[in-house]
Design a protein around this motif. Structure first.
Motif, mmCIF file in Angstrom:
data_model
loop_
_atom_site.group_PDB
_atom_site.id
_atom_site.type_symbol
_atom_site.label_atom_id
_atom_site.label_comp_id
_atom_site.label_asym_id
_atom_site.label_seq_id
_atom_site.Cartn_x
_atom_site.Cartn_y
_atom_site.Cartn_z
ATOM 1 N N THR A 19 65.934 68.766 27.211
ATOM 2 C CA THR A 19 65.113 68.612 28.412
ATOM 3 C C THR A 19 66.043 68.498 29.615
ATOM 4 O O THR A 19 67.243 68.286 29.454
ATOM 5 C CB THR A 19 64.194 67.378 28.309
ATOM 6 N N TYR A 20 65.493 68.651 30.808
ATOM 7 C CA TYR A 20 66.291 68.840 32.008
ATOM 8 C C TYR A 20 66.185 67.672 32.978
ATOM 9 O O TYR A 20 65.092 67.167 33.246
ATOM 10 C CB TYR A 20 65.852 70.126 32.717
ATOM 11 N N VAL A 34 63.894 61.522 35.840
ATOM 12 C CA VAL A 34 63.353 61.689 34.500
ATOM 13 C C VAL A 34 63.918 62.973 33.901
ATOM 14 O O VAL A 34 64.685 63.677 34.545
ATOM 15 C CB VAL A 34 61.802 61.752 34.529
ATOM 16 N N ASN A 35 63.521 63.271 32.704
ATOM 17 C CA ASN A 35 63.829 64.567 32.123
ATOM 18 C C ASN A 35 62.530 65.344 32.007
ATOM 19 O O ASN A 35 61.487 64.778 31.701
ATOM 20 C CB ASN A 35 64.500 64.421 30.759
ATOM 21 N N SER A 36 62.612 66.648 32.276
ATOM 22 C CA SER A 36 61.421 67.485 32.215
ATOM 23 C C SER A 36 61.609 68.567 31.169
ATOM 24 O O SER A 36 62.734 68.898 30.792
ATOM 25 C CB SER A 36 61.110 68.103 33.583
ATOM 26 N N VAL A 116 68.774 59.907 27.964
ATOM 27 C CA VAL A 116 67.316 59.902 27.986
ATOM 28 C C VAL A 116 66.854 58.732 27.122
ATOM 29 O O VAL A 116 67.298 58.584 25.983
ATOM 30 C CB VAL A 116 66.741 61.228 27.460
ATOM 31 N N HIS A 117 65.970 57.902 27.671
ATOM 32 C CA HIS A 117 65.497 56.709 26.967
ATOM 33 C C HIS A 117 64.929 57.080 25.592
ATOM 34 O O HIS A 117 64.046 57.934 25.484
ATOM 35 C CB HIS A 117 64.450 55.989 27.806
ATOM 36 N N ASN A 118 65.465 56.445 24.547
ATOM 37 C CA ASN A 118 65.042 56.650 23.156
ATOM 38 C C ASN A 118 65.124 58.113 22.719
ATOM 39 O O ASN A 118 64.407 58.529 21.809
ATOM 40 C CB ASN A 118 63.627 56.118 22.921
ATOM 41 N N ASP A 119 65.975 58.907 23.380
ATOM 42 C CA ASP A 119 66.111 60.339 23.060
ATOM 43 C C ASP A 119 64.760 61.051 23.038
ATOM 44 O O ASP A 119 64.517 61.958 22.246
ATOM 45 C CB ASP A 119 66.841 60.546 21.731
ATOM 46 N N SER A 120 63.877 60.656 23.932
ATOM 47 C CA SER A 120 62.526 61.208 23.975
ATOM 48 C C SER A 120 62.533 62.660 24.440
ATOM 49 O O SER A 120 63.259 63.020 25.376
ATOM 50 C CB SER A 120 61.656 60.386 24.921
ATOM 51 N N ILE A 121 61.711 63.477 23.809
ATOM 52 C CA ILE A 121 61.555 64.872 24.236
ATOM 53 C C ILE A 121 60.306 65.041 25.102
ATOM 54 O O ILE A 121 59.978 66.147 25.504
ATOM 55 C CB ILE A 121 61.512 65.831 23.034
ATOM 56 N N ALA A 122 59.629 63.947 25.398
ATOM 57 C CA ALA A 122 58.402 63.998 26.205
ATOM 58 C C ALA A 122 58.719 64.400 27.642
ATOM 59 O O ALA A 122 59.764 64.041 28.187
ATOM 60 C CB ALA A 122 57.715 62.635 26.189
ATOM 61 N N ASN A 123 57.810 65.137 28.248
ATOM 62 C CA ASN A 123 57.948 65.459 29.664
ATOM 63 C C ASN A 123 57.909 64.156 30.454
ATOM 64 O O ASN A 123 57.115 63.271 30.172
ATOM 65 C CB ASN A 123 56.824 66.385 30.111
ATOM 66 N N ALA A 124 58.786 64.016 31.439
ATOM 67 C CA ALA A 124 58.923 62.834 32.299
ATOM 68 C C ALA A 124 59.513 61.630 31.556
ATOM 69 O O ALA A 124 59.327 60.491 31.970
ATOM 70 C CB ALA A 124 57.615 62.466 32.965
#
Length: 152
Positions: A19-20, A34-36, A116-124
């Motif tokens: 994610t970006y 955040v990451n998107s 990225v918090h908890n290596d989350s792949i979720a948007n935002a």
């Protein structure tokens, strides 16, 4: 060791989540970082420039604000929040040997790395500062990107 990449515009992708790095909804300072999943807009694009002190500045193409860390903003973590600022903020890039061709983005003031918090792949998913050690979750790929007019 702090090293640099060429000055230019980049999409900065987390090597673990794919994610970006993004300024959430083009927020004004202090914009939440955040990451998107990739929106092809200016808030996914970052201008990276080398500094005299062998570090880099990272500036949002979409908002013009600088990537920074605010210890007084406790929204993301007790230690503070990764946000945007009107002021230049010092970062360094360290080679991440866990992932080829990747960099760890290190806050020159705190010595901590972006992840990225908890290596989350979720948007935002929230971007936070964590202890700086060589791990794929702290690895970021800088993908050269020519900014497209009208995307900011």
């Amino acid at each position: 060791m702090s090293i640099t990449i060429p000055t230019g515009s980049y999409i900065i992708m987390n090597a673990t989540t794919h994610t970006y790095l993004n300024v959430l909804d083009f927020q004004a300072v202090p914009g939440d970082i955040v990451n998107s999943v990739g929106n092809r807009l200016g808030n996914d694009i970052w201008n990276v420039a080398n500094t005299e002190s062998c570090g880099v500045t990272i500036q949002s193409f979409g908002t013009g604000a600088f990537l920074s860390f605010d210890k007084s903003n406790k929204i993301d973590t007790f230690a503070g929040s990764v946000v945007t600022s009107h002021f230049i903020y010092p970062w360094s890039l360290q080679q991440n040997t866990a992932v080829p061709y990747a960099w760890t983005i290190v806050d020159k003031n705190t010595g901590k790395a972006l992840a990225v918090h908890n290596d989350s792949i979720a948007n935002a998913a929230q971007v936070i500062e964590v202890e700086n050690f060589n791990h794929s979750s702290r690895a970021w790929l800088f993908i050269a990107k020519e900014p497209i007019p009208g995307t900011n």
